[in-house]
Design a protein around this motif. Structure first.
Motif, PDB file in Angstrom:
ATOM      1  N   LEU A   1      44.653  40.360 -66.965  1.00 17.78           N
ATOM      2  CA  LEU A   1      44.211  39.187 -67.729  1.00 17.78           C
ATOM      3  C   LEU A   1      42.821  39.407 -68.317  1.00 17.78           C
ATOM      4  O   LEU A   1      42.530  38.939 -69.423  1.00 17.78           O
ATOM      5  CB  LEU A   1      44.228  37.937 -66.853  1.00 17.78           C
ATOM      6  CG  LEU A   1      45.609  37.415 -66.457  1.00 17.78           C
ATOM      7  CD1 LEU A   1      45.489  36.205 -65.537  1.00 17.78           C
ATOM      8  CD2 LEU A   1      46.451  37.086 -67.679  1.00 17.78           C
ATOM      9  N   GLN A   2      41.973  40.135 -67.595  1.00 17.61           N
ATOM     10  CA  GLN A   2      40.668  40.489 -68.147  1.00 17.61           C
ATOM     11  C   GLN A   2      40.847  41.374 -69.385  1.00 17.61           C
ATOM     12  O   GLN A   2      40.142  41.209 -70.384  1.00 17.61           O
ATOM     13  CB  GLN A   2      39.821  41.220 -67.100  1.00 17.61           C
ATOM     14  CG  GLN A   2      39.397  40.335 -65.945  1.00 17.61           C
ATOM     15  CD  GLN A   2      38.557  41.088 -64.941  1.00 17.61           C
ATOM     16  OE1 GLN A   2      37.572  41.720 -65.316  1.00 17.61           O
ATOM     17  NE2 GLN A   2      38.934  41.017 -63.672  1.00 17.61           N
ATOM     18  N   ALA A   3      41.804  42.296 -69.331  1.00 17.14           N
ATOM     19  CA  ALA A   3      42.070  43.174 -70.475  1.00 17.14           C
ATOM     20  C   ALA A   3      42.591  42.376 -71.663  1.00 17.14           C
ATOM     21  O   ALA A   3      42.209  42.634 -72.819  1.00 17.14           O
ATOM     22  CB  ALA A   3      43.063  44.272 -70.089  1.00 17.14           C
ATOM     23  N   LEU A   4      43.454  41.394 -71.411  1.00 15.08           N
ATOM     24  CA  LEU A   4      43.938  40.546 -72.506  1.00 15.08           C
ATOM     25  C   LEU A   4      42.801  39.760 -73.138  1.00 15.08           C
ATOM     26  O   LEU A   4      42.750  39.607 -74.361  1.00 15.08           O
ATOM     27  CB  LEU A   4      45.029  39.599 -72.007  1.00 15.08           C
ATOM     28  CG  LEU A   4      46.401  40.203 -71.764  1.00 15.08           C
ATOM     29  CD1 LEU A   4      47.347  39.160 -71.167  1.00 15.08           C
ATOM     30  CD2 LEU A   4      46.982  40.775 -73.046  1.00 15.08           C
ATOM     31  N   ALA A   5      41.893  39.268 -72.320  1.00 15.96           N
ATOM     32  CA  ALA A   5      40.739  38.535 -72.850  1.00 15.96           C
ATOM     33  C   ALA A   5      39.853  39.460 -73.678  1.00 15.96           C
ATOM     34  O   ALA A   5      39.392  39.086 -74.765  1.00 15.96           O
ATOM     35  CB  ALA A   5      39.944  37.901 -71.708  1.00 15.96           C
ATOM     36  N   ALA A   6      39.604  40.667 -73.175  1.00 14.62           N
ATOM     37  CA  ALA A   6      38.783  41.633 -73.918  1.00 14.62           C
ATOM     38  C   ALA A   6      39.441  41.975 -75.253  1.00 14.62           C
ATOM     39  O   ALA A   6      38.773  42.025 -76.293  1.00 14.62           O
ATOM     40  CB  ALA A   6      38.568  42.896 -73.077  1.00 14.62           C
TER      41      ALA A   6
ATOM     42  N   ILE B   1      35.400  45.228 -73.774  1.00 16.25           N
ATOM     43  CA  ILE B   1      36.371  46.257 -74.144  1.00 16.25           C
ATOM     44  C   ILE B   1      35.954  47.617 -73.564  1.00 16.25           C
ATOM     45  O   ILE B   1      36.774  48.509 -73.417  1.00 16.25           O
ATOM     46  CB  ILE B   1      36.585  46.300 -75.676  1.00 16.25           C
ATOM     47  CG1 ILE B   1      37.984  46.806 -76.024  1.00 16.25           C
ATOM     48  CG2 ILE B   1      35.538  47.129 -76.374  1.00 16.25           C
ATOM     49  CD1 ILE B   1      39.059  45.813 -75.841  1.00 16.25           C
ATOM     50  N   GLN B   2      34.674  47.768 -73.191  1.00 22.66           N
ATOM     51  CA  GLN B   2      34.200  49.007 -72.561  1.00 22.66           C
ATOM     52  C   GLN B   2      34.755  49.157 -71.138  1.00 22.66           C
ATOM     53  O   GLN B   2      34.895  50.271 -70.645  1.00 22.66           O
ATOM     54  CB  GLN B   2      32.667  49.036 -72.523  1.00 22.66           C
ATOM     55  CG  GLN B   2      31.991  48.896 -73.861  1.00 22.66           C
ATOM     56  CD  GLN B   2      32.414  49.953 -74.865  1.00 22.66           C
ATOM     57  OE1 GLN B   2      32.377  51.131 -74.571  1.00 22.66           O
ATOM     58  NE2 GLN B   2      32.816  49.520 -76.039  1.00 22.66           N
TER      59      GLN B   2
END
Length: 143
Positions: free
Chosen positions: A56-61, A39-40
């Motif tokens: 997609l990385q942001a959704l996973a975070a 999330i950082q």
């Protein structure tokens, strides 16, 4: 089905609700800790060699950190559980199929087992609901 019924807590015995609470607290904390670093840097935590695009990385975070918080609070549990289950399905397939990692590593190396276990826990919580000791129960009532 109304939105209120979707988030309403299923009624279980007191013992079951306490067991679900314990599971939510432990797994929720684990996911918040797993998601903290992500999330950082939500759009680039995989680094330049990452296979997933930034959104997609942001959704996973978000699913790991926010979903973990949702589990701890018992808030919006169907969404939290579904997000975590989706993220763990991708993590499992990445370890098992893309990287060829074993289910359990006998040498302490990468493995797919933890993602599979977390996927199953998320599906269990999706099916059982948050229990009576949750904000979903306080806000949306019981089914």
């Amino acid at each position: 089905m109304t939105l209120k019924n979707f988030f309403a807590a299923t009624q279980h015995s007191t013992f079951t609700d306490l067991a679900v609470l314990l599971l939510r607290l432990v797994v929720g904390l684990a996911f918040m800790l797993h998601g903290w670093g992500k999330i950082q840097n939500p759009f680039g935590w995989m680094g330049p060699e990452g296979f997933a695009p930034g959104f997609l990385q942001a959704l996973a975070a978000l699913s790991e950190f926010g979903g973990g918080l949702g589990l701890i609070l018992g808030l919006l549990m169907p969404l939290a559980s579904l997000g975590i289950a989706s993220t763990m399905a991708v993590a499992f397939s990445t370890h098992a199929f893309m990287r060829g990692d074993p289910f359990v590593s006998m040498t302490g190396g990468p493995a797919s087992e933890l993602a599979a276990v977390y996927f199953c826990i998320a599906m269990l919580l999706l099916a059982m609901g948050p229990g009576r000791f949750s904000l979903d129960r306080a806000f949306f009532g019981k089914r």
